[in-house]
Design a protein around this motif. Structure first.
Motif, short mmCIF file in Angstrom:
data_model
loop_
_atom_site.label_atom_id
_atom_site.label_comp_id
_atom_site.label_asym_id
_atom_site.label_seq_id
_atom_site.Cartn_x
_atom_site.Cartn_y
_atom_site.Cartn_z
N THR A 20 -17.10 -6.68 4.54
CA THR A 20 -15.96 -7.55 4.27
C THR A 20 -15.18 -7.79 5.55
O THR A 20 -14.79 -8.91 5.84
N SER A 64 -3.62 -6.31 -0.58
CA SER A 64 -4.03 -7.60 -1.12
C SER A 64 -4.98 -7.45 -2.30
O SER A 64 -5.48 -6.37 -2.58
N GLN A 66 -8.64 -9.26 -3.46
CA GLN A 66 -9.71 -10.01 -2.84
C GLN A 66 -10.72 -10.41 -3.90
O GLN A 66 -11.06 -9.61 -4.76
N LEU A 79 -15.16 -14.61 0.87
CA LEU A 79 -14.06 -13.66 0.75
C LEU A 79 -12.76 -14.44 0.64
O LEU A 79 -12.38 -15.18 1.56
N VAL A 81 -8.86 -13.76 0.28
CA VAL A 81 -7.83 -12.74 0.40
C VAL A 81 -6.53 -13.31 -0.14
O VAL A 81 -6.10 -14.39 0.28
#
Length: 113
Positions: A20, A64, A66, A79, A81
């Motif tokens: 990630t 966060s 994700q 990804l 976020v």
């Protein structure tokens, strides 16, 4: 035996985190803000991404939420976020490959705003 299973799960999770982080070295392909709660926005995107790829999942980090799509080798392909703020959330999308064929992920992230 139970401990070996826990170690295996930890290794898989760490591998996912490492991959990630690699994708975040790419320039974001999309950034925006939403007035929706981070969890509501993440659920909307997740539902749409699962329709594209069953590997889509939501991860919670200390800072966060994700929404992640991984390939068969656990490398992150998409990804999103989501950082919560006082009203709504800021969102940033990173993509491993920025090609037209994968635009469905970007479109879904925009549609959920």
């Amino acid at each position: 035996m139970k401990r070996a299973g826990s170690v295996a799960v930890a290794v898989v999770l760490l591998a996912g985190c490492a991959s990630t982080g690699d994708i975040t070295h790419n320039k974001p392909t999309f950034q925006a803000s939403t007035t929706k709660l981070d969890s509501v926005y993440a659920a909307c995107v997740h539902t749409r991404w699962v329709a594209i790829s069953p590997t889509a999942r939501i991860l919670e980090t200390p800072t966060s939420l994700q929404v992640v799509v991984s390939n068969a080798t656990m490398h992150v392909e998409e990804l999103l976020v989501i950082h919560s703020k006082a009203v709504g959330a800021d969102v940033v999308l990173y993509e491993h490959l920025q090609v037209l064929a994968l635009r469905g992920y970007r479109d879904a992230a925009k549609a959920c705003l």
